[in-house]
Design a protein around this motif. Structure first.
Motif, mmCIF file in Angstrom:
data_model
loop_
_atom_site.group_PDB
_atom_site.id
_atom_site.type_symbol
_atom_site.label_atom_id
_atom_site.label_comp_id
_atom_site.label_asym_id
_atom_site.label_seq_id
_atom_site.Cartn_x
_atom_site.Cartn_y
_atom_site.Cartn_z
ATOM 1 N N ALA A 1 21.232 47.149 52.553
ATOM 2 C CA ALA A 1 22.242 46.354 53.209
ATOM 3 C C ALA A 1 22.831 47.113 54.289
ATOM 4 O O ALA A 1 22.686 48.423 54.650
ATOM 5 C CB ALA A 1 23.327 45.877 52.150
ATOM 6 N N PRO A 2 23.544 46.413 55.160
ATOM 7 C CA PRO A 2 24.278 47.144 56.335
ATOM 8 C C PRO A 2 25.040 48.312 55.861
ATOM 9 O O PRO A 2 25.341 49.058 56.816
ATOM 10 C CB PRO A 2 24.813 46.035 57.097
ATOM 11 N N GLN B 1 32.130 42.560 48.897
ATOM 12 C CA GLN B 1 31.618 43.583 49.716
ATOM 13 C C GLN B 1 32.515 44.529 50.378
ATOM 14 O O GLN B 1 33.739 44.172 50.455
ATOM 15 C CB GLN B 1 30.789 42.928 50.822
ATOM 16 N N PRO B 2 32.053 45.678 50.792
ATOM 17 C CA PRO B 2 33.049 46.595 51.314
ATOM 18 C C PRO B 2 33.642 45.959 52.483
ATOM 19 O O PRO B 2 33.259 45.339 53.300
ATOM 20 C CB PRO B 2 32.166 47.777 51.862
ATOM 21 N N SER C 1 36.622 51.958 49.950
ATOM 22 C CA SER C 1 36.501 51.446 48.481
ATOM 23 C C SER C 1 37.297 50.058 48.533
ATOM 24 O O SER C 1 37.387 49.245 47.596
ATOM 25 C CB SER C 1 37.416 52.305 47.602
ATOM 26 N N GLN C 2 37.820 49.816 49.605
ATOM 27 C CA GLN C 2 38.644 48.313 49.842
ATOM 28 C C GLN C 2 37.667 47.092 49.941
ATOM 29 O O GLN C 2 36.235 47.598 50.518
ATOM 30 C CB GLN C 2 39.204 48.490 51.447
ATOM 31 N N LYS C 3 37.863 46.158 49.408
ATOM 32 C CA LYS C 3 37.139 44.870 49.185
ATOM 33 C C LYS C 3 37.327 43.753 50.167
ATOM 34 O O LYS C 3 38.698 43.701 50.448
ATOM 35 C CB LYS C 3 37.224 44.688 47.910
ATOM 36 N N SER C 4 36.381 43.108 50.318
ATOM 37 C CA SER C 4 36.577 41.897 51.015
ATOM 38 C C SER C 4 35.692 40.614 50.240
ATOM 39 O O SER C 4 34.599 41.168 49.575
ATOM 40 C CB SER C 4 35.951 41.909 52.394
ATOM 41 N N LYS D 1 28.421 54.003 49.734
ATOM 42 C CA LYS D 1 28.184 55.398 49.496
ATOM 43 C C LYS D 1 28.416 55.675 48.118
ATOM 44 O O LYS D 1 27.507 56.466 47.304
ATOM 45 C CB LYS D 1 28.996 56.327 50.197
ATOM 46 N N LYS D 2 29.412 55.353 47.439
ATOM 47 C CA LYS D 2 29.888 55.744 46.047
ATOM 48 C C LYS D 2 30.763 54.272 45.270
ATOM 49 O O LYS D 2 31.000 54.869 44.213
ATOM 50 C CB LYS D 2 30.475 56.796 45.816
ATOM 51 N N HIS D 3 30.671 53.214 45.806
ATOM 52 C CA HIS D 3 31.547 52.134 45.445
ATOM 53 C C HIS D 3 30.553 51.015 45.232
ATOM 54 O O HIS D 3 29.978 50.686 45.891
ATOM 55 C CB HIS D 3 32.777 51.886 46.218
ATOM 56 N N TRP D 4 30.903 50.300 43.898
ATOM 57 C CA TRP D 4 29.841 49.061 43.551
ATOM 58 C C TRP D 4 30.738 47.885 43.818
ATOM 59 O O TRP D 4 32.210 47.628 43.781
ATOM 60 C CB TRP D 4 29.538 49.218 42.130
ATOM 61 N N PHE D 5 30.187 46.834 44.391
ATOM 62 C CA PHE D 5 30.785 45.535 44.637
ATOM 63 C C PHE D 5 30.019 44.333 43.906
ATOM 64 O O PHE D 5 28.701 44.329 44.233
ATOM 65 C CB PHE D 5 30.938 45.554 46.161
#
Length: 432
Positions: free
Chosen positions: A303-304, A363-364, A372-375, A332-336
């Motif tokens: 993914a990008p 997604q990040p 670690s922020q989400k969208s 890098k180290k966060h799952w979504f």
């Protein structure tokens, strides 16, 4: 690279000979779709190229079955199966390179796809200067990263197309399998190649030859260079270092230990998940009684902002075909998390086919590698084939193919834009 190419052909041919079932297991009339208007004047979109290639590939393989049948070379080599295995090794770069090029086209950057192997054993997209690519990086960093990964993304989605069509009986496994297996191996070898580099580096004490397994030399003329060089090396290098000095062909020896470990222990090993599919052994589905069937697979792609893992399920009950996936994105180290459900090729009447795809994702934020922020986002696509009513029920027909995609901001495989999107497409479907 040529040895790898020859080995890949030998593996696919042997597996095809051992596992391929020559029985026609298609349960539906065969439909071949070609998108004429892809919702934009910028030809070709990734989905348009993949869909058209898949239809042509199926037609060719069906023609091979019809014309060559069980004829053998030297009385023991099945000529038709040999041809089916050879063709995708030479033609699959067409969609792979179109995947790369489609990202540039979406950004109004002109380029030339050269999808046939050159003397270096590589296919190129070229015609772009370093200054143009540097400006592209400054303008839209996630799309710049995706330029590197889009070829692998295209191969991955082509494999999922073949897997789904076989699972739902839209075509026979013997027609779909050689291209499916080629795509799965291509996705895995691009990323697993880093494991070979790493082994070579550890065996070579002075390190002088560790990066020479497959190293492209930059051409003197910028416009004759490939836009990315080694897909995975460039993607990982610039993911970790957004502000790094620009270099067109990132080599193994240009990477630091952190980047190499990411390529080897994350991408390289995870890429083997793509082989976890019954279709790898030419098994399209598992029947449960007369009216029901089910199958599934695992998948891994880029993914990008990192990568993702898929768990896919395909379920059929009588005339209802449902596909679903659960997806785990990771930067890098966060799952979504993400998931999707599709109703595929539902035919309420003879002259109408309807498909509905739904996607929901986390997604990040800003598709960033470190955050670690989400969208949150999603997409819905509705596709219809409207066949000529006076040929209703016939095995030979033609349809007007219409589809509508509504998408929020975010990354969706086979869709080049990361922005909100409202896209109407039109094409034709041929049934015979």
């Amino acid at each position: 690279m040529k040895k790898l190419f020859s080995s890949l052909f030998l593996i696919i041919f042997i597996l095809h000979g051992v596992f391929a079932d020559k029985q026609d297991d298609a349960t539906l009339p065969r439909d071949y779709t070609f998108t004429i208007y892809p919702g934009t004047a910028k030809y070709f979109t990734m989905e348009q190229a993949n869909e058209g290639y898949m239809s042509l590939s199926r037609m060719v393989n069906r023609g091979i079955d019809y014309t060559i049948g069980d004829k053998k070379l030297f009385n023991f080599i099945p000529a038709g199966e040999l041809l089916k295995c050879a063709i995708p090794l030479f033609t699959s770069p067409v969609t792979h390179e179109e995947g790369h090029r489609s990202i540039l086209t979406n950004q109004d950057i002109g380029s030339i796809a050269m999808p046939f192997f050159n003397s270096h054993g590589a296919a190129y997209v070229r015609g772009v200067t370093d200054d143009t690519l540097k400006q592209f990086r400054n303008d839209d960093y996630p799309s710049f990263i995706r330029m590197y990964t889009a070829g692998i993304e295209s191969d991955y989605m082509m494999a999922r197309r073949g897997e789904r069509m076989a699972a739902f009986g839209e075509d026979s496994a013997s027609v779909l399998w050689a291209d499916f297996l080629t795509r799965e191996f291509m996705v895995s070898q691009y990323m697993f190649l880093s494991v070979l580099y790493n082994i070579s580096e550890k065996l070579d004490e002075d390190g002088e030859d560790s990066g020479k397994i497959f190293a492209l030399k930059e051409e003197a003329d910028e416009k004759k260079r490939d836009i990315v060089g080694m897909d995975t090396f460039g993607a990982v290098h610039f993911l970790f270092h957004p502000d790094a000095a620009y270099k067109r062909y990132i080599q193994w020896d240009d990477l630091n230990r952190q980047e190499k470990d990411f390529l080897v222990y994350r991408m390289g090993l995870r890429s083997l998940l793509n082989l976890v599919s019954p279709m790898t052994l030419a098994k399209p589905y598992f029947s449960i009684g007369e009216d029901m069937s089910i199958t599934g697979s695992l998948g891994y792609c880029l993914a990008p902002f990192g990568d993702f893992i898929d768990e896919n399920v395909y379920f059929t009950y009588r005339d209802v075909h449902l596909a679903a996936y659960i997806r785990e994105y990771e930067n890098k180290k966060h799952w979504f998390p993400a998931f999707g459900v599709s109703l595929c090729d539902f035919r309420p009447v003879d002259w109408l086919s309807i498909s509905v795809d739904t996607h929901l994702w986390v997604q990040p934020k800003h598709l960033d590698f470190y955050t670690s922020q989400k969208s949150y986002g999603g997409a819905v696509k509705i596709s219809t084939d409207i066949f000529l009513p006076f040929l209703s029920g016939s095995q030979k027909n033609m349809a007007l193919n219409l589809s509508l995609l509504v998408k929020s901001a975010g990354f969706l495989p086979e869709v080049e834009s990361h922005d909100e999107l409202f896209r109407f497409t039109m094409g034709v479907t041929i049934r015979f």
